[in-house]
Design a protein around this motif. Structure first.
Motif, PDB file in Angstrom:
ATOM      1  N   TRP A   1      85.581 -96.265  67.760  1.00 26.98           N
ATOM      2  CA  TRP A   1      84.546 -95.382  67.200  1.00 26.98           C
ATOM      3  C   TRP A   1      84.817 -95.223  65.722  1.00 26.98           C
ATOM      4  O   TRP A   1      85.971 -95.148  65.289  1.00 26.98           O
ATOM      5  N   GLU A   2      83.745 -95.190  64.942  1.00 29.02           N
ATOM      6  CA  GLU A   2      83.882 -94.992  63.501  1.00 29.02           C
ATOM      7  C   GLU A   2      82.703 -94.178  62.998  1.00 29.02           C
ATOM      8  O   GLU A   2      81.562 -94.386  63.430  1.00 29.02           O
ATOM      9  N   GLY A   3      82.976 -93.278  62.112  1.00 28.22           N
ATOM     10  CA  GLY A   3      81.898 -92.468  61.548  1.00 28.22           C
ATOM     11  C   GLY A   3      82.185 -92.073  60.123  1.00 28.22           C
ATOM     12  O   GLY A   3      83.349 -92.041  59.688  1.00 28.22           O
ATOM     13  N   ARG A   4      81.114 -91.783  59.397  1.00 32.17           N
ATOM     14  CA  ARG A   4      81.250 -91.336  58.013  1.00 32.17           C
ATOM     15  C   ARG A   4      80.193 -90.280  57.742  1.00 32.17           C
ATOM     16  O   ARG A   4      79.054 -90.387  58.200  1.00 32.17           O
ATOM     17  N   ALA A   5      80.595 -89.251  57.018  1.00 32.74           N
ATOM     18  CA  ALA A   5      79.693 -88.146  56.692  1.00 32.74           C
ATOM     19  C   ALA A   5      79.787 -87.844  55.205  1.00 32.74           C
ATOM     20  O   ALA A   5      80.862 -87.949  54.604  1.00 32.74           O
ATOM     21  N   GLN A   6      78.659 -87.448  54.615  1.00 36.56           N
ATOM     22  CA  GLN A   6      78.618 -87.180  53.181  1.00 36.56           C
ATOM     23  C   GLN A   6      77.680 -86.013  52.895  1.00 36.56           C
ATOM     24  O   GLN A   6      76.613 -85.885  53.502  1.00 36.56           O
ATOM     25  N   THR A   7      78.083 -85.174  51.965  1.00 39.41           N
ATOM     26  CA  THR A   7      77.229 -84.064  51.541  1.00 39.41           C
ATOM     27  C   THR A   7      77.500 -83.748  50.077  1.00 39.41           C
ATOM     28  O   THR A   7      78.541 -84.136  49.530  1.00 39.41           O
ATOM     29  N   SER A   8      76.567 -83.044  49.439  1.00 43.16           N
ATOM     30  CA  SER A   8      76.719 -82.638  48.044  1.00 43.16           C
ATOM     31  C   SER A   8      76.415 -81.155  47.913  1.00 43.16           C
ATOM     32  O   SER A   8      75.608 -80.600  48.664  1.00 43.16           O
ATOM     33  N   ALA A   9      77.053 -80.525  46.942  1.00 40.62           N
ATOM     34  CA  ALA A   9      76.832 -79.104  46.696  1.00 40.62           C
ATOM     35  C   ALA A   9      77.065 -78.804  45.224  1.00 40.62           C
ATOM     36  O   ALA A   9      77.856 -79.492  44.558  1.00 40.62           O
ATOM     37  N   ASP A  10      76.357 -77.815  44.734  1.00 44.92           N
ATOM     38  CA  ASP A  10      76.608 -77.322  43.383  1.00 44.92           C
ATOM     39  C   ASP A  10      78.076 -76.925  43.288  1.00 44.92           C
ATOM     40  O   ASP A  10      78.637 -76.333  44.210  1.00 44.92           O
ATOM     41  N   GLU A  11      78.724 -77.284  42.189  1.00 44.65           N
ATOM     42  CA  GLU A  11      80.163 -77.041  42.066  1.00 44.65           C
ATOM     43  C   GLU A  11      80.531 -75.562  42.166  1.00 44.65           C
ATOM     44  O   GLU A  11      81.669 -75.221  42.495  1.00 44.65           O
ATOM     45  N   ARG A  12      79.570 -74.674  41.933  1.00 45.44           N
ATOM     46  CA  ARG A  12      79.845 -73.244  42.018  1.00 45.44           C
ATOM     47  C   ARG A  12      79.598 -72.676  43.402  1.00 45.44           C
ATOM     48  O   ARG A  12      79.898 -71.517  43.670  1.00 45.44           O
ATOM     49  N   ALA A  13      79.046 -73.482  44.302  1.00 40.46           N
ATOM     50  CA  ALA A  13      78.748 -73.008  45.650  1.00 40.46           C
ATOM     51  C   ALA A  13      80.013 -72.990  46.501  1.00 40.46           C
ATOM     52  O   ALA A  13      80.899 -73.830  46.339  1.00 40.46           O
ATOM     53  N   PRO A  14      80.130 -72.033  47.441  1.00 37.15           N
ATOM     54  CA  PRO A  14      81.304 -71.997  48.322  1.00 37.15           C
ATOM     55  C   PRO A  14      81.497 -73.298  49.088  1.00 37.15           C
ATOM     56  O   PRO A  14      82.621 -73.715  49.361  1.00 37.15           O
ATOM     57  N   GLU A  15      80.389 -73.978  49.434  1.00 29.23           N
ATOM     58  CA  GLU A  15      80.463 -75.213  50.212  1.00 29.23           C
ATOM     59  C   GLU A  15      81.111 -76.358  49.435  1.00 29.23           C
ATOM     60  O   GLU A  15      81.461 -77.386  50.015  1.00 29.23           O
ATOM     61  N   ALA A  16      81.273 -76.198  48.101  1.00 29.65           N
ATOM     62  CA  ALA A  16      81.899 -77.247  47.305  1.00 29.65           C
ATOM     63  C   ALA A  16      83.420 -77.210  47.414  1.00 29.65           C
ATOM     64  O   ALA A  16      84.087 -78.185  47.069  1.00 29.65           O
ATOM     65  N   GLN A  17      83.978 -76.093  47.891  1.00 28.41           N
ATOM     66  CA  GLN A  17      85.425 -75.999  48.049  1.00 28.41           C
ATOM     67  C   GLN A  17      85.898 -76.951  49.147  1.00 28.41           C
ATOM     68  O   GLN A  17      85.200 -77.187  50.140  1.00 28.41           O
TER      69      GLN A  17
END
Length: 209
Positions: A166-182
Protein backbone atom coordinates in the motif's frame (compact mmCIF):
# COMPACT_ATOMS: atom_id res chain seq x y z
CA UNK A 1 14.88 -5.56 -0.73
CA UNK A 2 12.88 -6.40 -3.82
CA UNK A 3 10.13 -4.22 -5.22
CA UNK A 4 10.77 -1.33 -2.84
CA UNK A 5 8.22 0.88 -4.59
CA UNK A 6 5.88 -0.65 -7.09
CA UNK A 7 3.87 2.52 -7.33
CA UNK A 8 6.34 5.39 -6.74
CA UNK A 9 6.59 6.76 -10.28
CA UNK A 10 2.86 6.37 -10.88
CA UNK A 11 1.84 8.20 -7.74
CA UNK A 12 4.37 10.98 -8.35
CA UNK A 13 2.96 11.59 -11.83
CA UNK A 14 -0.62 11.55 -10.55
CA UNK A 15 0.14 14.21 -7.96
CA UNK A 16 2.33 16.53 -10.05
CA UNK A 17 -0.45 18.58 -11.64
CA UNK A 18 -2.43 18.85 -8.42
CA UNK A 19 0.63 19.90 -6.43
CA UNK A 20 1.48 22.66 -8.88
CA UNK A 21 -2.05 24.01 -8.92
CA UNK A 22 -2.39 23.86 -5.16
CA UNK A 23 0.83 25.77 -4.58
CA UNK A 24 -0.14 28.55 -6.99
CA UNK A 25 -3.72 29.22 -5.97
CA UNK A 26 -3.90 28.82 -2.20
CA UNK A 27 -5.01 32.10 -0.61
CA UNK A 28 -7.27 30.88 2.19
CA UNK A 29 -6.19 30.15 5.76
CA UNK A 30 -6.25 26.40 5.21
CA UNK A 31 -7.08 24.31 2.17
CA UNK A 32 -8.37 20.74 1.74
CA UNK A 33 -6.08 17.72 1.58
CA UNK A 34 -5.41 16.09 -1.79
CA UNK A 35 -4.97 12.34 -1.29
CA UNK A 36 -3.84 9.64 -3.74
CA UNK A 37 -3.46 5.97 -2.79
CA UNK A 38 -2.36 2.79 -4.56
CA UNK A 39 -2.59 -0.85 -3.51
CA UNK A 40 -2.73 -4.31 -5.01
CA UNK A 41 -6.52 -4.62 -4.85
CA UNK A 42 -6.49 -7.73 -2.65
CA UNK A 43 -7.70 -7.52 0.97
CA UNK A 44 -4.90 -6.17 3.18
CA UNK A 45 -3.97 -8.44 6.05
CA UNK A 46 -3.26 -6.55 9.23
CA UNK A 47 -0.33 -7.32 11.48
CA UNK A 48 2.32 -5.74 13.64
CA UNK A 49 4.00 -2.65 12.21
CA UNK A 50 6.84 -0.26 12.95
CA UNK A 51 7.22 3.24 11.53
CA UNK A 52 10.54 4.22 9.97
CA UNK A 53 11.90 7.13 7.91
CA UNK A 54 12.40 6.76 4.18
CA UNK A 55 15.85 5.20 3.54
CA UNK A 56 18.21 7.76 2.08
CA UNK A 57 15.95 10.64 3.10
CA UNK A 58 16.38 13.15 5.88
CA UNK A 59 17.55 11.60 9.17
CA UNK A 60 15.02 11.00 11.91
CA UNK A 61 14.32 14.23 13.77
CA UNK A 62 11.81 15.72 16.17
CA UNK A 63 9.74 16.85 13.18
CA UNK A 64 9.86 13.34 11.70
CA UNK A 65 8.69 11.97 15.05
CA UNK A 66 5.68 14.27 14.88
CA UNK A 67 4.66 12.76 11.53
CA UNK A 68 5.60 9.22 12.60
CA UNK A 69 3.40 9.45 15.71
CA UNK A 70 0.45 10.70 13.63
CA UNK A 71 0.87 7.84 11.13
CA UNK A 72 1.29 5.24 13.88
CA UNK A 73 -1.94 6.37 15.51
CA UNK A 74 -3.83 5.95 12.24
CA UNK A 75 -2.33 2.51 11.61
CA UNK A 76 -3.33 1.29 15.07
CA UNK A 77 -6.86 2.61 14.59
CA UNK A 78 -7.07 0.67 11.31
CA UNK A 79 -6.25 -2.75 12.75
CA UNK A 80 -2.46 -2.84 12.83
CA UNK A 81 -0.70 -3.60 16.10
CA UNK A 82 2.51 -2.77 17.94
CA UNK A 83 5.07 -5.61 17.77
CA UNK A 84 5.86 -7.50 20.94
CA UNK A 85 9.01 -6.47 22.77
CA UNK A 86 12.04 -7.90 20.98
CA UNK A 87 9.99 -9.32 18.10
CA UNK A 88 10.32 -8.01 14.52
CA UNK A 89 7.26 -6.37 13.04
CA UNK A 90 5.49 -8.00 10.11
CA UNK A 91 5.23 -4.69 8.28
CA UNK A 92 7.24 -1.51 7.91
CA UNK A 93 5.47 1.83 7.44
CA UNK A 94 8.02 4.02 5.66
CA UNK A 95 7.26 7.71 6.16
CA UNK A 96 8.48 10.74 4.21
CA UNK A 97 7.39 14.35 4.58
CA UNK A 98 8.17 17.76 3.15
CA UNK A 99 7.27 21.36 3.96
CA UNK A 100 7.82 24.18 1.48
CA UNK A 101 7.04 27.89 1.61
CA UNK A 102 5.69 29.86 -1.32
CA UNK A 103 4.99 33.59 -1.39
CA UNK A 104 1.47 34.64 -2.30
CA UNK A 105 0.75 38.14 -3.64
CA UNK A 106 1.98 41.04 -1.47
CA UNK A 107 -0.75 42.77 0.53
CA UNK A 108 -0.82 46.48 1.41
CA UNK A 109 -1.61 47.70 4.87
CA UNK A 110 -5.39 48.35 5.18
CA UNK A 111 -4.79 51.51 7.24
CA UNK A 112 -4.52 54.76 5.29
CA UNK A 113 -4.56 58.51 5.89
CA UNK A 114 -6.65 60.74 3.63
CA UNK A 115 -5.96 64.40 2.89
CA UNK A 116 -8.88 66.29 1.38
CA UNK A 117 -9.56 69.94 0.54
CA UNK A 118 -12.65 72.12 0.57
CA UNK A 119 -13.26 75.41 -1.27
CA UNK A 120 -11.83 78.56 0.30
CA UNK A 121 -10.94 82.09 -0.74
CA UNK A 122 -8.92 84.46 1.34
CA UNK A 123 -10.33 83.13 4.56
CA UNK A 124 -13.93 83.65 3.42
CA UNK A 125 -16.50 80.91 2.93
CA UNK A 126 -18.21 80.62 -0.38
CA UNK A 127 -16.92 81.75 -3.72
CA UNK A 128 -13.40 82.15 -4.93
CA UNK A 129 -10.74 79.67 -5.91
CA UNK A 130 -11.46 76.15 -4.69
CA UNK A 131 -9.15 73.26 -3.88
CA UNK A 132 -11.04 69.98 -4.00
CA UNK A 133 -10.48 66.25 -4.14
CA UNK A 134 -7.97 64.50 -1.91
CA UNK A 135 -5.28 61.87 -1.69
CA UNK A 136 -4.57 58.94 0.57
CA UNK A 137 -1.56 56.75 1.27
CA UNK A 138 -1.10 53.55 3.27
CA UNK A 139 0.76 53.41 6.56
CA UNK A 140 3.66 50.99 6.60
CA UNK A 141 5.28 48.83 3.98
CA UNK A 142 3.68 46.12 1.86
CA UNK A 143 3.43 42.83 3.73
CA UNK A 144 3.92 39.67 1.68
CA UNK A 145 1.78 36.62 2.49
CA UNK A 146 3.20 33.14 2.29
CA UNK A 147 1.62 29.70 2.20
CA UNK A 148 3.19 26.55 3.59
CA UNK A 149 2.61 23.37 1.61
CA UNK A 150 2.89 20.21 3.70
CA UNK A 151 3.19 16.75 2.17
CA UNK A 152 3.12 13.28 3.73
CA UNK A 153 3.98 10.00 2.03
CA UNK A 154 3.60 6.49 3.49
CA UNK A 155 4.53 3.08 2.11
CA UNK A 156 3.49 -0.11 3.92
CA UNK A 157 5.95 -2.88 3.12
CA UNK A 158 6.08 -6.54 4.07
CA UNK A 159 9.23 -7.02 6.07
CA UNK A 160 9.75 -10.56 4.75
CA UNK A 161 10.30 -9.59 1.09
CA UNK A 162 10.08 -5.79 0.93
CA UNK A 163 6.94 -5.80 -1.23
CA UNK A 164 4.97 -2.55 -1.08
CA UNK A 165 1.36 -3.54 -0.38
CA UNK A 166 0.00 0.00 0.00
CA UNK A 167 1.22 3.49 -0.78
CA UNK A 168 -0.34 6.87 -0.29
CA UNK A 169 0.49 10.55 -0.43
CA UNK A 170 -1.35 13.55 0.96
CA UNK A 171 -0.78 17.27 0.43
CA UNK A 172 -2.30 20.45 1.80
CA UNK A 173 -1.50 24.18 1.97
CA UNK A 174 -2.22 26.81 4.59
CA UNK A 175 -1.45 30.44 5.25
CA UNK A 176 1.77 30.52 7.26
CA UNK A 177 -0.05 32.32 10.09
CA UNK A 178 -2.82 29.73 10.34
CA UNK A 179 -2.68 27.10 13.13
CA UNK A 180 -2.92 24.38 10.45
CA UNK A 181 0.49 25.47 9.10
CA UNK A 182 2.24 24.25 12.26
CA UNK A 183 3.99 20.89 11.87
CA UNK A 184 1.98 19.04 14.54
CA UNK A 185 -1.35 20.27 13.17
CA UNK A 186 -0.35 19.52 9.57
CA UNK A 187 0.85 16.02 10.50
CA UNK A 188 -2.46 15.18 12.14
CA UNK A 189 -4.55 16.62 9.32
CA UNK A 190 -2.55 14.86 6.60
CA UNK A 191 -2.48 11.47 8.31
CA UNK A 192 -6.22 11.50 9.07
CA UNK A 193 -7.01 12.32 5.44
CA UNK A 194 -4.53 9.77 4.12
CA UNK A 195 -6.03 6.89 6.10
CA UNK A 196 -9.68 7.94 5.77
CA UNK A 197 -11.58 4.91 4.46
CA UNK A 198 -8.36 2.85 4.45
CA UNK A 199 -7.19 1.34 2.15
CA UNK A 200 -9.19 3.62 -0.15
CA UNK A 201 -9.76 3.43 -3.88
CA UNK A 202 -6.53 2.64 -5.70
CA UNK A 203 -5.33 5.14 -8.29
CA UNK A 204 -7.88 7.85 -7.52
CA UNK A 205 -7.09 11.32 -6.18
CA UNK A 206 -9.66 12.68 -3.74
CA UNK A 207 -10.01 15.97 -1.87
CA UNK A 208 -10.63 15.71 1.87
CA UNK A 209 -11.83 18.77 3.76
Amino acid sequence: MKNKSAFGLTIAAALLAGATLSGCTTTTASGPVDVTRFHLGAPLERGSVTVEPLPGGAPASLEFQTYADAVRGQLLSNGFTTPATGAPAQYLAVVSFARTTQEIEPRRSPVSIGLGGGGFSGGRRGGGVGLGGGLSFPIGKAKARSAITSELGVQIRRRSDGTVIWEGRAQTSADERAPEAQANAAAGKLSRALFQGFPGESGRTISVK
